[in-house]
Design a protein around this motif. Structure first.
Motif, short mmCIF file in Angstrom:
data_model
loop_
_atom_site.label_atom_id
_atom_site.label_comp_id
_atom_site.label_asym_id
_atom_site.label_seq_id
_atom_site.Cartn_x
_atom_site.Cartn_y
_atom_site.Cartn_z
N ARG A 186 0.83 -1.21 0.00
CA ARG A 186 0.00 0.00 0.00
C ARG A 186 0.87 1.26 0.00
NH1 ARG A 186 -5.32 0.93 0.90
NH2 ARG A 186 -5.40 -1.02 -0.28
N LEU A 187 1.97 1.25 0.76
CA LEU A 187 2.89 2.39 0.77
C LEU A 187 3.47 2.62 -0.63
CD1 LEU A 187 4.82 1.86 4.14
CD2 LEU A 187 3.19 3.68 3.60
N ALA A 188 3.83 1.53 -1.30
CA ALA A 188 4.35 1.66 -2.66
C ALA A 188 3.31 2.28 -3.58
CB ALA A 188 4.79 0.29 -3.18
N LYS A 189 2.07 1.91 -3.38
CA LYS A 189 1.00 2.45 -4.22
C LYS A 189 0.86 3.96 -4.01
CE LYS A 189 -3.75 1.28 -5.58
NZ LYS A 189 -4.91 0.41 -5.28
N PHE A 190 1.05 4.43 -2.76
CA PHE A 190 0.95 5.85 -2.47
C PHE A 190 1.99 6.66 -3.24
CE2 PHE A 190 -1.23 4.97 1.78
CZ PHE A 190 -2.46 5.35 1.29
N VAL A 191 3.18 6.08 -3.41
CA VAL A 191 4.25 6.79 -4.13
C VAL A 191 4.30 6.37 -5.60
CG1 VAL A 191 5.63 7.20 -2.08
CG2 VAL A 191 5.98 5.10 -3.37
N LYS A 192 3.22 5.73 -6.06
CA LYS A 192 3.04 5.36 -7.46
C LYS A 192 4.10 4.39 -7.97
CE LYS A 192 0.62 9.67 -8.55
NZ LYS A 192 -0.68 9.07 -8.22
N LEU A 193 4.48 3.46 -7.10
CA LEU A 193 5.37 2.37 -7.48
C LEU A 193 4.56 1.08 -7.52
CD1 LEU A 193 8.58 3.12 -5.36
CD2 LEU A 193 8.33 3.34 -7.84
N PRO A 194 4.98 0.09 -8.30
CA PRO A 194 4.27 -1.19 -8.33
C PRO A 194 4.25 -1.88 -6.96
CG PRO A 194 5.81 -1.03 -10.16
CD PRO A 194 6.11 0.12 -9.25
N ASN A 195 3.22 -2.63 -6.69
CA ASN A 195 3.12 -3.35 -5.42
C ASN A 195 4.33 -4.24 -5.18
OD1 ASN A 195 0.65 -2.21 -4.91
ND2 ASN A 195 -0.55 -4.02 -5.46
N VAL A 196 4.85 -4.84 -6.25
CA VAL A 196 5.95 -5.78 -6.09
C VAL A 196 7.17 -5.10 -5.47
CG1 VAL A 196 6.76 -5.42 -8.45
CG2 VAL A 196 7.37 -7.51 -7.26
N THR A 197 7.38 -3.82 -5.77
CA THR A 197 8.49 -3.09 -5.15
C THR A 197 8.26 -2.98 -3.65
OG1 THR A 197 8.80 -1.79 -7.17
CG2 THR A 197 9.79 -0.92 -5.15
N GLY A 198 7.02 -2.71 -3.24
CA GLY A 198 6.70 -2.67 -1.82
C GLY A 198 6.92 -4.00 -1.14
N TYR A 199 6.55 -5.10 -1.82
CA TYR A 199 6.75 -6.43 -1.24
C TYR A 199 8.25 -6.70 -1.01
CZ TYR A 199 2.00 -7.15 -3.10
OH TYR A 199 0.66 -7.04 -3.41
N LEU A 200 9.07 -6.35 -2.02
CA LEU A 200 10.51 -6.58 -1.89
C LEU A 200 11.11 -5.75 -0.76
CD1 LEU A 200 11.36 -6.60 -5.70
CD2 LEU A 200 11.69 -8.52 -4.16
N VAL A 201 10.68 -4.49 -0.65
CA VAL A 201 11.17 -3.64 0.43
C VAL A 201 10.71 -4.19 1.78
CG1 VAL A 201 11.07 -1.33 1.45
CG2 VAL A 201 11.32 -1.59 -1.03
N ALA A 202 9.48 -4.69 1.85
CA ALA A 202 8.98 -5.28 3.09
C ALA A 202 9.88 -6.43 3.53
CB ALA A 202 7.55 -5.77 2.90
N GLY A 203 10.23 -7.30 2.59
CA GLY A 203 11.11 -8.41 2.92
C GLY A 203 12.48 -7.95 3.37
N LEU A 204 13.00 -6.94 2.69
CA LEU A 204 14.32 -6.39 3.05
C LEU A 204 14.29 -5.83 4.47
CD1 LEU A 204 17.11 -5.98 1.74
CD2 LEU A 204 16.35 -3.70 1.07
N VAL A 205 13.19 -5.15 4.84
CA VAL A 205 13.09 -4.52 6.16
C VAL A 205 12.93 -5.55 7.27
CG1 VAL A 205 11.64 -3.03 7.60
CG2 VAL A 205 12.22 -2.34 5.28
N ILE A 206 12.07 -6.53 7.08
CA ILE A 206 11.84 -7.50 8.15
C ILE A 206 12.81 -8.68 8.10
CG2 ILE A 206 9.38 -6.91 8.21
CD1 ILE A 206 8.78 -9.58 6.84
N GLY A 207 13.67 -8.70 7.06
CA GLY A 207 14.60 -9.81 6.89
C GLY A 207 15.87 -9.70 7.71
N PRO A 208 16.81 -10.61 7.47
CA PRO A 208 18.03 -10.69 8.28
C PRO A 208 18.92 -9.47 8.19
CG PRO A 208 17.72 -12.69 6.96
CD PRO A 208 16.74 -11.68 6.47
N CYS A 209 18.78 -8.65 7.14
CA CYS A 209 19.68 -7.50 6.95
C CYS A 209 19.29 -6.28 7.78
CB CYS A 209 19.74 -7.10 5.48
SG CYS A 209 20.74 -8.21 4.49
N VAL A 210 18.00 -6.17 8.16
CA VAL A 210 17.56 -4.95 8.85
C VAL A 210 16.98 -5.29 10.22
CG1 VAL A 210 16.16 -2.82 8.66
CG2 VAL A 210 17.15 -3.85 6.61
N LEU A 211 15.68 -5.56 10.30
CA LEU A 211 15.05 -5.79 11.61
C LEU A 211 15.24 -7.21 12.13
CD1 LEU A 211 11.67 -3.85 11.16
CD2 LEU A 211 13.81 -3.07 12.20
#
Length: 392
Positions: A21-46
């Motif tokens: 949904r955040l990606a949609k607000f900035v007019k990016l495809p949903n898939v970009t938001g999904y990838l960023v979500a994984g990056l954030v909650i994954g082993p590299c960040v949180l």
């Protein structure tokens, strides 16, 4: 505190929805938001998803890729190829091979070993269809660029396997490391592609039998899932391409059955949560720590591959006298790269010295991170400019 597997799945789904949904607000495809979500909650960040859990969820990736390949295969109707001829095939060959030759040539020009350049350059051919297909589905893109793109990303997988097989054989011959019959080594990638297609074709014919006896939507969903997983599982068992097998399943099925549109609708109705989880898990597996490791070789690969894809696609489209929109916009949609390329790095480990193989893996992982983040947005922009996505 380590959560149980169902709670991890819940976290993945909720994170994907929120970032989509955040990606949609900035007019990016949903898939970009999904990838960023994984990056954030994954082993590299949180680190909400630890490495072990990300590895355990590889089954999600296998299932999602099988359905994505099946969906692509459903576009391979005889009526389409009667209309466009060999245009998608020529574009796929040109965009893959020009990228390979340019990357190989650039690496050799900058003084890298020929064997190393041949193997790394060959991986440049691979294009990941998953992000592209999700962008097309999200925005309901329609038109000649979209049609051509669906076919090109499917054919690209076969071209990439053949190109990589040839390059590895030549690299082994140069280094003197290759044993056995050179002719057989050259034929091996062709055999892998052929066996993948035959396996998928057999499943595409076999699925007609249970469909004669089960007519309800729920039963047909079960049949669809069973045969898509069967094609992928048999391909894994035989050591051939799961993507090509599932594409062949869809391609044969849509040409021998008049009910392929119904089955496509059934697949579309149940796969969105699976695709969401796939991209969140893919984002979690992206490792930003590899970026500082790639150096000059990584910059050459990441930049020259994109140039090669765009130039090759343009030349192939021009040669086949494709519509002007296809000539201009098909190239930028071919940026994403992921699963197949990463898989080929494992083969590289058996061909090159350990140091070179480790460098190739770091470069491909970094390239995957960059390509998967910017690729969906570039694909969307290209399809908007081609007039195949409504700006609203």
């Amino acid at each position: 505190m380590e959560l149980n597997i169902l709670m991890y799945l819940a976290v993945i789904l909720v994170a994907g929805l929120l970032f989509g949904r955040l990606a949609k607000f900035v007019k990016l495809p949903n898939v970009t938001g999904y990838l960023v979500a994984g990056l954030v909650i994954g082993p590299c960040v949180l680190r909400i998803l630890p490495d072990t859990i990300v590895s355990d969820f590889s089954l999600i990736s296998e299932m999602a890729l099988a359905f994505i390949a099946f969906t692509v295969g459903l576009t391979f109707k005889r009526s389409y190829f009667k209309r466009v001829g060999f245009t998608p095939v020529v574009i796929a060959i040109f965009e893959a091979m020009v990228a390979v030759f340019l990357v190989q040539g650039a690496l050799i020009a900058f003084g890298f070993d020929v064997e190393f350049a041949l193997v790394l350059g060959a991986i440049a051919a691979a294009t990941a269809p998953a992000a592209t297909i999700l962008v097309i589905k999200q925005y309901k893109a329609r038109g000649p660029v979209t049609e051509t793109l669906m076919s090109v990303v499917a054919i690209d997988d076969a071209v990439a396997l053949v190109a990589f097989g040839f390059s590895v054989t030549i690299a082994q011959a140069i280094s003197g490391a290759g044993g056995g019959n050179v002719a057989l080594s050259i034929l091996e990638p062709f055999w892998e592609v052929l066996l993948s297609l035959l396996l998928g074709a057999a499943c595409g014919v076999a699925i007609l039998l249970p469909m004669r006896f089960f007519k309800k939507a729920g039963n047909r969903q079960a049949i669809l899932i069973a045969f898509v997983f069967l094609a992928s599982g048999l391909a894994t068992l035989l050591g051939v391409s799961e993507l090509l097998s599932c594409m062949a399943l869809g391609a044969v099925f849509c040409n021998v059955s008049g009910e392929s549109d119904e089955m496509a609708d059934l697949a579309d109705s149940m796969t969105p949560p699976l695709f969401l989880m796939f991209f969140v898990v893919s984002g979690a597996s992206l490792d930003v720590s590899v970026i500082p490791q790639i150096g000059l070789v990584g910059v050459i690969y990441v930049v020259v591959r994109v140039v090669g894809k765009m130039l090759g696609a343009f030349l192939g489209a021009k040669l086949m006298k494709a519509p002007k929109a296809v000539c201009r916009y098909i190239g930028p949609t071919l940026i994403p790269q992921a699963g197949v390329a990463i898989g080929l790095t494992l083969v590289a480990q058996q061909v090159l010295p350990a140091g070179d193989a480790a460098t190739i893996r770091a470069v491909i992982l970094c390239g995957t991170l960059i390509y998967e983040m910017i690729g969906p947005a570039v694909t969307k922009l290209s399809l908007v400019k081609a007039g195949e996505i409504q700006k609203s």
